[in-house]
Scaffold this active site. Structure first.
Site, PDB file in Angstrom:
ATOM      1  N   ASP A  10       0.873  -1.164   0.000  1.00 39.20           N
ATOM      2  CA  ASP A  10       0.000   0.000   0.000  1.00 39.20           C
ATOM      3  C   ASP A  10       0.924   1.232   0.000  1.00 39.20           C
ATOM      4  O   ASP A  10       2.116   1.109   0.282  1.00 39.20           O
ATOM      5  CB  ASP A  10      -0.855  -0.073   1.287  1.00 39.20           C
ATOM      6  CG  ASP A  10      -1.666   1.169   1.494  1.00 39.20           C
ATOM      7  OD1 ASP A  10      -2.397   1.557   0.575  1.00 39.20           O
ATOM      8  OD2 ASP A  10      -1.571   1.771   2.590  1.00 39.20           O
ATOM      9  N   LEU A  11       0.393   2.386  -0.317  1.00 40.76           N
ATOM     10  CA  LEU A  11       1.263   3.579  -0.357  1.00 40.76           C
ATOM     11  C   LEU A  11       1.125   4.433   0.913  1.00 40.76           C
ATOM     12  O   LEU A  11       2.009   4.472   1.763  1.00 40.76           O
ATOM     13  CB  LEU A  11       0.935   4.419  -1.594  1.00 40.76           C
ATOM     14  CG  LEU A  11       1.721   5.722  -1.710  1.00 40.76           C
ATOM     15  CD1 LEU A  11       3.207   5.459  -1.874  1.00 40.76           C
ATOM     16  CD2 LEU A  11       1.199   6.560  -2.876  1.00 40.76           C
ATOM     17  N   ASP A  12      -0.041   5.105   1.024  1.00 39.08           N
ATOM     18  CA  ASP A  12      -0.231   6.054   2.127  1.00 39.08           C
ATOM     19  C   ASP A  12      -0.191   5.318   3.466  1.00 39.08           C
ATOM     20  O   ASP A  12      -0.997   4.429   3.709  1.00 39.08           O
ATOM     21  CB  ASP A  12      -1.604   6.743   1.999  1.00 39.08           C
ATOM     22  CG  ASP A  12      -1.677   7.647   0.777  1.00 39.08           C
ATOM     23  OD1 ASP A  12      -0.654   8.236   0.428  1.00 39.08           O
ATOM     24  OD2 ASP A  12      -2.768   7.759   0.192  1.00 39.08           O
ATOM     25  N   THR A  18       1.731  10.044   3.829  1.00 40.25           N
ATOM     26  CA  THR A  18       0.825  11.032   3.228  1.00 40.25           C
ATOM     27  C   THR A  18      -0.529  11.017   3.932  1.00 40.25           C
ATOM     28  O   THR A  18      -1.342  11.910   3.707  1.00 40.25           O
ATOM     29  CB  THR A  18       0.639  10.759   1.723  1.00 40.25           C
ATOM     30  OG1 THR A  18       0.681   9.357   1.527  1.00 40.25           O
ATOM     31  CG2 THR A  18       1.735  11.406   0.904  1.00 40.25           C
ATOM     32  N   LYS A  46      -8.886   5.761   5.998  1.00 37.15           N
ATOM     33  CA  LYS A  46      -7.637   5.255   5.434  1.00 37.15           C
ATOM     34  C   LYS A  46      -7.917   4.111   4.456  1.00 37.15           C
ATOM     35  O   LYS A  46      -8.680   3.199   4.773  1.00 37.15           O
ATOM     36  CB  LYS A  46      -6.696   4.778   6.540  1.00 37.15           C
ATOM     37  CG  LYS A  46      -6.106   5.938   7.321  1.00 37.15           C
ATOM     38  CD  LYS A  46      -5.087   5.474   8.334  1.00 37.15           C
ATOM     39  CE  LYS A  46      -4.487   6.663   9.060  1.00 37.15           C
ATOM     40  NZ  LYS A  46      -3.611   6.245  10.156  1.00 37.15           N
ATOM     41  N   SER A 115      -2.487   0.733  -4.264  1.00 35.36           N
ATOM     42  CA  SER A 115      -2.966   1.903  -3.529  1.00 35.36           C
ATOM     43  C   SER A 115      -4.307   2.378  -4.053  1.00 35.36           C
ATOM     44  O   SER A 115      -4.575   2.299  -5.253  1.00 35.36           O
ATOM     45  CB  SER A 115      -1.942   3.038  -3.676  1.00 35.36           C
ATOM     46  OG  SER A 115      -2.476   4.264  -3.241  1.00 35.36           O
ATOM     47  N   ALA A 116      -5.126   2.902  -3.157  1.00 41.91           N
ATOM     48  CA  ALA A 116      -6.411   3.484  -3.565  1.00 41.91           C
ATOM     49  C   ALA A 116      -6.232   4.870  -4.164  1.00 41.91           C
ATOM     50  O   ALA A 116      -7.153   5.428  -4.759  1.00 41.91           O
ATOM     51  CB  ALA A 116      -7.328   3.573  -2.347  1.00 41.91           C
ATOM     52  N   LYS A 146     -10.877  -0.789  -1.903  1.00 37.89           N
ATOM     53  CA  LYS A 146     -10.741  -1.578  -0.675  1.00 37.89           C
ATOM     54  C   LYS A 146     -11.953  -1.281   0.204  1.00 37.89           C
ATOM     55  O   LYS A 146     -12.400  -0.136   0.218  1.00 37.89           O
ATOM     56  CB  LYS A 146      -9.457  -1.180   0.055  1.00 37.89           C
ATOM     57  CG  LYS A 146      -8.196  -1.313  -0.799  1.00 37.89           C
ATOM     58  CD  LYS A 146      -7.011  -0.582  -0.156  1.00 37.89           C
ATOM     59  CE  LYS A 146      -5.816  -0.575  -1.088  1.00 37.89           C
ATOM     60  NZ  LYS A 146      -4.657   0.151  -0.533  1.00 37.89           N
ATOM     61  N   GLU A 170      -0.111  -3.292   4.595  1.00 41.02           N
ATOM     62  CA  GLU A 170      -1.221  -2.321   4.676  1.00 41.02           C
ATOM     63  C   GLU A 170      -1.294  -1.638   6.032  1.00 41.02           C
ATOM     64  O   GLU A 170      -1.037  -2.254   7.056  1.00 41.02           O
ATOM     65  CB  GLU A 170      -2.545  -3.076   4.490  1.00 41.02           C
ATOM     66  CG  GLU A 170      -3.200  -2.910   3.152  1.00 41.02           C
ATOM     67  CD  GLU A 170      -3.734  -1.503   2.872  1.00 41.02           C
ATOM     68  OE1 GLU A 170      -3.795  -0.680   3.798  1.00 41.02           O
ATOM     69  OE2 GLU A 170      -4.086  -1.231   1.725  1.00 41.02           O
ATOM     70  N   ASP A 171      -1.694  -0.369   6.022  1.00 42.80           N
ATOM     71  CA  ASP A 171      -1.874   0.348   7.295  1.00 42.80           C
ATOM     72  C   ASP A 171      -3.350   0.544   7.639  1.00 42.80           C
ATOM     73  O   ASP A 171      -3.654   1.061   8.714  1.00 42.80           O
ATOM     74  CB  ASP A 171      -1.217   1.741   7.237  1.00 42.80           C
ATOM     75  CG  ASP A 171      -1.977   2.682   6.332  1.00 42.80           C
ATOM     76  OD1 ASP A 171      -2.353   2.270   5.219  1.00 42.80           O
ATOM     77  OD2 ASP A 171      -2.222   3.837   6.741  1.00 42.80           O
TER      78      ASP A 171
HETATM   79  P1  B16 Z   1      -6.553  10.117  -3.524  1.00 38.55           P
HETATM   80  P2  B16 Z   1      -3.658   4.037   0.100  1.00 38.55           P
HETATM   81  C1  B16 Z   1      -5.580   5.917   0.049  1.00 38.55           C
HETATM   82  O1  B16 Z   1      -4.278   5.502  -0.261  1.00 38.55           O
HETATM   83  C2  B16 Z   1      -5.608   6.745   1.322  1.00 38.55           C
HETATM   84  O2  B16 Z   1      -5.303   5.920   2.425  1.00 38.55           O
HETATM   85  C3  B16 Z   1      -6.979   7.349   1.510  1.00 38.55           C
HETATM   86  O3  B16 Z   1      -6.973   8.159   2.660  1.00 38.55           O
HETATM   87  C4  B16 Z   1      -7.316   8.180   0.279  1.00 38.55           C
HETATM   88  O4  B16 Z   1      -8.624   8.751   0.379  1.00 38.55           O
HETATM   89  C5  B16 Z   1      -7.251   7.296  -0.953  1.00 38.55           C
HETATM   90  O5  B16 Z   1      -5.939   6.735  -1.059  1.00 38.55           O
HETATM   91  C6  B16 Z   1      -7.529   8.057  -2.220  1.00 38.55           C
HETATM   92  O6  B16 Z   1      -6.503   8.981  -2.432  1.00 38.55           O
HETATM   93  O7  B16 Z   1      -7.501  11.157  -3.074  1.00 38.55           O
HETATM   94  O8  B16 Z   1      -5.099  10.563  -3.599  1.00 38.55           O
HETATM   95  O9  B16 Z   1      -6.981   9.464  -4.826  1.00 38.55           O
HETATM   96  O10 B16 Z   1      -3.548   4.002   1.586  1.00 38.55           O
HETATM   97  O11 B16 Z   1      -4.596   3.005  -0.484  1.00 38.55           O
HETATM   98  O12 B16 Z   1      -2.313   4.083  -0.572  1.00 38.55           O
HETATM   99 MG    MG Z   2      -2.761   3.197   3.380  1.00 41.21          MG
END
Ligand code: B16
Ligand code: MG
Length: 218
Positions: A10-12, A18, A46, A115-116, A146, A170-171
């Site tokens: 996962d990224l964030d 972030t 998240k 990542s989402a 997710k 994943e966090d």
């Molecule tokens: P964006 P991950 C997710 O990233 C974040 O955890 C979540 O808070 C955010 O709303 C989502 O990405 C969408 O991000 O607005 O940049 O498209 O944790 O799946 O890497």
């Molecule tokens: Mg995350």
């Protein structure tokens, strides 16, 4: 002992923090809605897509919005978020991540991103992680966010490895749910009291060695 052939990150909150920037940007919108976003509520956002996160916050505020209004709110939130992202420095990569990826690479364990976020690509580029990634599955590529396993299933498919040979880091609660639903091993990055349903939980990647896979059992 399971044979691990690939890892999906996962990224964030896993590679880079972030999550704190998402929190600040959503918090600013919530102020306009007339309430203070708490860290606890933010936990539930998240791993959740931008559109779904907004729906959750609107429900909390007891507000209705048209599709056009929602688009405008999301664009504003993303603008605030990108202000933070654009100011990011390469050293914001979380401690130990690069060493761990290097160790994976040396062992021939394949690496992908799941990542989402629709902003994932410029972020991984900025922090120097892109060269490690064979596959990038982000919010632009999925139709089901997710906790649906699609993000990780597409990643494993693209690499050509079955989920039972693949570890997801994943966090987010929704991310661990997604990994488990897809038949992956799930390692939580964060607190056991939040991510306790994962196969194991680590606080971060500092000093994490490949022996972390040793006790993963199918
Ligand atoms: P964006 P991950 C997710 O990233 C974040 O955890 C979540 O808070 C955010 O709303 C989502 O990405 C969408 O991000 O607005 O940049 O498209 O944790 O799946 O890497
Ligand atoms: Mg995350």
């Amino acid at each position: 002992m399971a044979e691990i052939k690939a890892c999906l990150f996962d990224l964030d909150g896993v590679i880079v923090d972030t999550a704190k920037y998402h929190f600040l940007a959503w918090g600013r919108l919530c102020k306009e809605f007339g309430y203070e976003l708490s860290e606890e509520e933010n936990e539930n956002l998240k791993g959740i897509s931008r559109a779904e996160s907004l729906n959750i916050l609107l429900r909390k505020a007891g507000k209705e919005a048209s599709e056009a209004e929602k688009q405008e709110m999301m664009a504003r939130k993303n603008g605030w978020y990108l202000d933070h992202v654009n100011a990011m420095k390469p050293d914001e990569i979380l401690p130990g991540v690069k060493d761990f990826m290097e160790a994976l690479r040396q062992k021939g364990i394949r690496i992908g991103l799941g990542s989402a976020s629709k902003n994932a690509l410029p972020i991984v580029e900025k922090i120097g992680v892109l060269p490690y990634l064979e596959v990038v599955i982000d919010g632009n590529k999925v139709t089901r966010g997710k906790p649906d396993p699609q993000t990780f299933s597409l990643g494993a498919e693209a690499i050509g490895v079955e989920p039972r040979h693949c570890v997801v880091f994943e966090d987010a609660v929704a991310g661990i749910d997604a990994a488990l639903a897809g038949g992956f091993f799930a390692i939580g990055v964060g607190k056991p009291e939040i991510l306790g349903h994962a196969h194991k939980v680590i606080p971060g990647f500092q000093d994490v060695k490949l022996s972390i896979f040793d006790d993963l059992e199918t």
